[in-house]
Design a protein around this motif. Structure first.
Motif, PDB file in Angstrom:
ATOM      1  N   TYR A  55       0.851  -1.184   0.000  1.00 29.50           N
ATOM      2  CA  TYR A  55       0.000   0.000   0.000  1.00 29.50           C
ATOM      3  C   TYR A  55       0.889   1.238   0.000  1.00 29.50           C
ATOM      4  N   HIS A  56       0.557   2.193  -0.869  1.00 29.12           N
ATOM      5  CA  HIS A  56       1.285   3.461  -0.961  1.00 29.12           C
ATOM      6  C   HIS A  56       0.287   4.597  -0.782  1.00 29.12           C
ATOM      7  N   ALA A  57       0.680   5.634  -0.047  1.00 32.67           N
ATOM      8  CA  ALA A  57      -0.241   6.754   0.169  1.00 32.67           C
ATOM      9  C   ALA A  57       0.527   8.055   0.310  1.00 32.67           C
ATOM     10  N   LEU A  58      -0.111   9.152  -0.122  1.00 33.13           N
ATOM     11  CA  LEU A  58       0.426  10.504   0.003  1.00 33.13           C
ATOM     12  C   LEU A  58      -0.613  11.391   0.673  1.00 33.13           C
ATOM     13  N   VAL A  59      -0.145  12.304   1.520  1.00 37.09           N
ATOM     14  CA  VAL A  59      -1.020  13.286   2.146  1.00 37.09           C
ATOM     15  C   VAL A  59      -0.398  14.659   1.951  1.00 37.09           C
ATOM     16  N   PHE A  60      -1.105  15.570   1.299  1.00 39.71           N
ATOM     17  CA  PHE A  60      -0.631  16.939   1.093  1.00 39.71           C
ATOM     18  C   PHE A  60      -1.843  17.840   0.877  1.00 39.71           C
ATOM     19  N   ASP A  61      -1.741  19.074   1.298  1.00 41.57           N
ATOM     20  CA  ASP A  61      -2.844  20.042   1.165  1.00 41.57           C
ATOM     21  C   ASP A  61      -4.166  19.455   1.662  1.00 41.57           C
ATOM     22  N   SER A  62      -4.086  18.695   2.775  1.00 36.89           N
ATOM     23  CA  SER A  62      -5.267  18.064   3.386  1.00 36.89           C
ATOM     24  C   SER A  62      -5.911  17.020   2.478  1.00 36.89           C
ATOM     25  N   LEU A  63      -5.231  16.613   1.420  1.00 38.05           N
ATOM     26  CA  LEU A  63      -5.731  15.583   0.523  1.00 38.05           C
ATOM     27  C   LEU A  63      -4.930  14.306   0.728  1.00 38.05           C
ATOM     28  N   LYS A  64      -5.600  13.185   0.536  1.00 42.74           N
ATOM     29  CA  LYS A  64      -4.930  11.905   0.674  1.00 42.74           C
ATOM     30  C   LYS A  64      -5.290  11.026  -0.513  1.00 42.74           C
ATOM     31  N   LYS A  65      -4.287  10.403  -1.078  1.00 42.95           N
ATOM     32  CA  LYS A  65      -4.551   9.430  -2.131  1.00 42.95           C
ATOM     33  C   LYS A  65      -3.638   8.226  -1.920  1.00 42.95           C
ATOM     34  N   GLY A  66      -4.202   7.056  -2.099  1.00 44.89           N
ATOM     35  CA  GLY A  66      -3.438   5.842  -1.894  1.00 44.89           C
ATOM     36  C   GLY A  66      -3.928   4.740  -2.805  1.00 44.89           C
ATOM     37  N   TYR A  67      -3.119   3.712  -2.947  1.00 43.16           N
ATOM     38  CA  TYR A  67      -3.494   2.592  -3.801  1.00 43.16           C
ATOM     39  C   TYR A  67      -2.755   1.339  -3.341  1.00 43.16           C
ATOM     40  N   TYR A  68      -3.337   0.184  -3.693  1.00 37.99           N
ATOM     41  CA  TYR A  68      -2.791  -1.111  -3.312  1.00 37.99           C
ATOM     42  C   TYR A  68      -2.119  -1.770  -4.511  1.00 37.99           C
ATOM     43  N   GLU A  69      -1.207  -2.678  -4.209  1.00 39.52           N
ATOM     44  CA  GLU A  69      -0.570  -3.509  -5.225  1.00 39.52           C
ATOM     45  C   GLU A  69      -0.575  -4.960  -4.757  1.00 39.52           C
ATOM     46  N   ASN A  70      -0.879  -5.863  -5.684  1.00 40.95           N
ATOM     47  CA  ASN A  70      -0.785  -7.291  -5.415  1.00 40.95           C
ATOM     48  C   ASN A  70       0.324  -7.857  -6.306  1.00 40.95           C
ATOM     49  N   LEU A  71       1.334  -8.424  -5.683  1.00 40.66           N
ATOM     50  CA  LEU A  71       2.499  -8.912  -6.416  1.00 40.66           C
ATOM     51  C   LEU A  71       2.727 -10.382  -6.101  1.00 40.66           C
ATOM     52  N   LEU A  72       3.059 -11.148  -7.120  1.00 38.98           N
ATOM     53  CA  LEU A  72       3.369 -12.565  -6.936  1.00 38.98           C
ATOM     54  C   LEU A  72       4.686 -12.867  -7.637  1.00 38.98           C
ATOM     55  N   LYS A  73       5.597 -13.460  -6.891  1.00 42.16           N
ATOM     56  CA  LYS A  73       6.928 -13.771  -7.410  1.00 42.16           C
ATOM     57  C   LYS A  73       7.213 -15.255  -7.194  1.00 42.16           C
ATOM     58  N   VAL A  74       7.897 -15.869  -8.144  1.00 40.24           N
ATOM     59  CA  VAL A  74       8.360 -17.247  -7.998  1.00 40.24           C
ATOM     60  C   VAL A  74       9.863 -17.267  -8.238  1.00 40.24           C
ATOM     61  N   GLY A  75      10.531 -18.244  -7.624  1.00 38.31           N
ATOM     62  CA  GLY A  75      11.981 -18.299  -7.763  1.00 38.31           C
ATOM     63  C   GLY A  75      12.530 -19.688  -7.558  1.00 38.31           C
ATOM     64  N   LEU A  76      13.748 -19.889  -8.063  1.00 40.99           N
ATOM     65  CA  LEU A  76      14.447 -21.159  -7.949  1.00 40.99           C
ATOM     66  C   LEU A  76      15.913 -20.868  -7.655  1.00 40.99           C
ATOM     67  N   GLN A  77      16.487 -21.656  -6.757  1.00 41.09           N
ATOM     68  CA  GLN A  77      17.884 -21.451  -6.380  1.00 41.09           C
ATOM     69  C   GLN A  77      18.574 -22.796  -6.183  1.00 41.09           C
ATOM     70  N   ILE A  78      19.808 -22.881  -6.657  1.00 42.64           N
ATOM     71  CA  ILE A  78      20.659 -24.020  -6.334  1.00 42.64           C
ATOM     72  C   ILE A  78      21.865 -23.479  -5.575  1.00 42.64           C
ATOM     73  N   ALA A  79      22.331 -24.247  -4.601  1.00 39.50           N
ATOM     74  CA  ALA A  79      23.426 -23.751  -3.762  1.00 39.50           C
ATOM     75  C   ALA A  79      24.210 -24.904  -3.160  1.00 39.50           C
ATOM     76  N   LYS A  80      25.475 -24.701  -3.036  1.00 35.60           N
ATOM     77  CA  LYS A  80      26.359 -25.606  -2.301  1.00 35.60           C
ATOM     78  C   LYS A  80      27.044 -24.764  -1.233  1.00 35.60           C
ATOM     79  N   ARG A  81      26.625 -24.937   0.019  1.00 34.68           N
ATOM     80  CA  ARG A  81      27.133 -24.122   1.113  1.00 34.68           C
ATOM     81  C   ARG A  81      28.098 -24.880   2.011  1.00 34.68           C
ATOM     82  N   LYS A  82      28.148 -26.187   1.879  1.00 33.36           N
ATOM     83  CA  LYS A  82      29.039 -26.990   2.704  1.00 33.36           C
ATOM     84  C   LYS A  82      30.368 -27.202   1.983  1.00 33.36           C
TER      85      LYS A  82
END
Length: 642
Positions: free
Chosen positions: A351-378
């Protein structure tokens, strides 16, 4: 001076008590205290992987251990601890959140990945106090950390940092409070890490001094150089910026595996749990807000770019609720290749919002991310990781990151040599508030293209010799920057940045010279100005007295070449370019005494002692923003294991 006198008296008392050899008691001691054992690590925020870090036991050059110096060897700021800053080293700049207005506070803000988790067999605490004189312009810094284990599996702890810097110049005070609580739990199958952190900043904005002649040639202004820094007129007064950030985080993992027998010696074996796979869940809620409040603005301050100069009380806010679910196959699932496999899905409601001159405007975002990782840590010879992630839903759909790193260690006689390398390719949307913003002074509505970045790095180091050499490069297409009017602008071409850095610590007898050197090349100085060369050098004598007191005396210098440094814009908290005033080509020298007595560290330092030497006074960090004049500083750090 009372504060300094009490501090010195306290140090004398501690040295007297702890420095004397203790006489053996005639009465046998019935209670034997356990030997302290403290382990320290940080975690990956998404999947909760641990990365061991050293416990804070720094002895050498402890006087430099503050948030600003730890962030980078060269910074654009007003010289007052707790104030907004931007590193002059391109590859030191961080981006801890997607909220535009948090960037100037990255050196101080604590996120879950900054939290050090502990495991200790006895309670562990750490207290720090630092101060800088003169009176009425003090710069105080206090830190308190306490952690303890309830049992072998559960640890809890808390941290509190406090900065109150009144400022050497007028209308410059800074007030910072941050810290919070954490918890870690781990058994054979289940582990969890919880973090609650808060960050509070309150800064008085002075817009810089009104006339640089007060610094460069004070006699020409008042006929005498005896006036105090607070007497220099500033461009703003009665202007305050507030930035707050709260984070609630919990990461948990359930491991599947089996008990296996391990041969201890010829006569015995022991059972050990071997994890094969795991399910991971992480939830994070972050709430940040910025407020800019000014009663009046001088008509000559940004009059050409401000929309109006009337009373201003602008604010904005951002929150993010992020849920991540992952599945991992541990390294031991594959006996041949010995690498781990991790995949995750992340849903982010913003959610993002701004307030100035006694006015407020805001909006929502829906985000979906997928990922894959390979790792050798030992393993010590070769470790690596590679990750790919892409947004598949929401305004960021199509944005992706591809990253890979490799680490190898080998020995040559008694020395350990390490070679690190990495590459990355990033397709990124710009920050929401860079696209759309409305306030009393600035308003813009942009439709910028995605930023494309390709970077690569390699580092060769010999930790046993104190030597490190690194080279980094990045090519950026569609770079977004703040222009001379303080407005965001996009450059549609390519900009290259190349940097090489060297760390070399050498010593002969009890004399030591520690050096950090960074060379930078920028392909377009007009929109991405950087100093060609920046260095930190520390020459000191180090010895130990009475077998318990480590003593260090030295002089350090920070320097960078001249360039058209950025200008700080108080109304937005951003750093804009300018092409009129050069800053730099000025060494800042500090002379200090540093002591270490058992679990206590303390120092005294005269910072910027070379002010005015040989008539050179161009000690500006940014145009109109001089660094602090010569100041006396002292500090104490005490660690407790009980």
């Amino acid at each position: 001076m009372k504060k300094l006198g009490l501090f010195c008296a306290g140090l004398l008392l501690f040295a007297t008590v702890f420095g004397q050899p203790q006489k053996e008691s005639a009465t046998p001691q019935k209670k034997v205290l356990p030997k302290s054992e403290v382990r320290n690590w940080r975690i990956d925020e998404r999947l909760g992987f641990k990365d061991s870090v050293a416990v804070d036991t720094l002895i050498t050059s402890y006087q430099d251990n503050n948030p600003v110096n730890n962030y980078s060897i060269a910074n654009s700021w007003n010289g007052n601890l707790g104030s907004p800053l931007q590193s002059k080293i391109y590859f030191d700049r961080t981006n801890k959140t997607d909220y535009l207005f948090s960037l100037p506070y990255d050196a101080y803000v604590i996120t879950p990945e900054d939290v050090s988790f502990f495991s200790t067999n006895i309670p562990y605490s750490h207290l720090v106090y630092r101060s800088a004189l003169p009176k009425y312009s003090e710069e105080d810094y206090f830190k308190a950390l306490l952690t303890m284990n309830a049992n072998k599996r559960l640890n809890v702890g808390g941290l509190f940092n406090y900065i109150y810097a009144r400022g050497q110049y007028a209308n410059q005070a800074a007030d910072m409070k941050n810290g919070g609580f954490w918890m870690s739990y781990e058994n054979k199958h289940y582990s969890g890490n919880a973090v609650i952190m808060f960050n509070r900043f309150r800064n008085y904005e002075n817009g810089g001094i009104s006339d640089s002649t007060f610094i460069l040639n004070p006699q020409a202004v008042v006929g005498s150089a005896t006036f105090a820094p607070k007497d220099i007129p500033t461009r703003l007064n009665d202007v305050i910026s507030n930035y707050n950030n709260d984070i609630y985080f919990y990461n948990q993992r359930y491991r599947f595996g089996k008990d296996v027998e391990i041969q201890v010696n010829e006569d015995s074996v022991k059972k050990e749990f071997l994890p094969i796979s795991s399910i991971v869940h992480a939830i994070k809620f972050e709430y940040a807000r910025k407020r800019y409040h000014e009663r009046t603005v001088p008509t000559d301050f940004y009059d050409s770019t401000y929309l109006n100069t009337s009373y201003t009380n602008d604010s904005s806010c951002y929150w993010s609720l992020k849920n991540t679910v992952g599945f991992t196959l541990e390294e031991d699932f594959n006996k041949v290749l010995r690498f781990g496999l991790e995949t995750f899905v992340e849903y982010d409601l913003r959610y993002h919002a701004l307030v100035f001159d006694s006015l407020k405007k805001g909006y929502y975002e829906n985000l979906l991310k997928v990922g894959l990782q390979i790792a050798k840590r030992k393993g010590k010879v070769l470790t690596y990781d590679a990750r790919g992630e892409v947004y598949v839903l929401g305004p960021k759909a199509g944005e992706f990151n591809l990253m890979g790193n490799v680490y190898t260690i080998f020995r040559v006689k008694k020395d350990e040599l390490r070679l690190d390398g990495g590459v990355g390719f990033h397709n990124e949307t710009v920050s929401n508030f860079v696209e759309n913003y409305s306030s009393n002074h600035f308003r813009w509505d942009n439709h910028f293209k995605n930023k494309l970045r390709f970077n690569a790095k390699v580092r060769f180091s010999v930790p046993t010799r104190g030597i490190s050499l690194g080279v980094q490069m990045e090519n950026v297409k569609n770079l977004v920057y703040f222009n001379t009017k303080g407005l965001p602008e996009q450059y549609n071409g390519n900009v290259q940045v190349l940097a090489a850095d060297v760390t070399a610590n050498v010593g002969v007898w009890r004399l030591h010279l520690d050096n950090q050197l960074v060379y930078q090349f920028t392909g377009n100085r007009a929109i991405l100005p950087l100093p060609d060369l920046a260095l930190y050098s520390n020459l000191y004598y180090k010895d130990k007295f009475f077998k318990v007191l480590t003593f260090q005396a030295g002089v350090s210098v920070r320097y960078h070449t001249a360039y058209y440094g950025p200008v700080y814009v108080p109304a937005t908290g951003q750093f804009r370019i300018q092409n009129e005033t050069l800053v730099g080509n000025y060494p800042e020298l500090n002379v200090y005494l540093n002591f270490h007595l058992k679990r206590m560290r303390f120092y005294v330092q005269y910072a910027h002692w070379n002010k005015g030497v040989f008539g050179i006074n161009n000690y500006f960090s940014m145009p109109n923003y001089p660094i602090n004049p010569g100041t006396f500083q002292f500090g104490l750090s005490w660690t407790f294991y009980n």
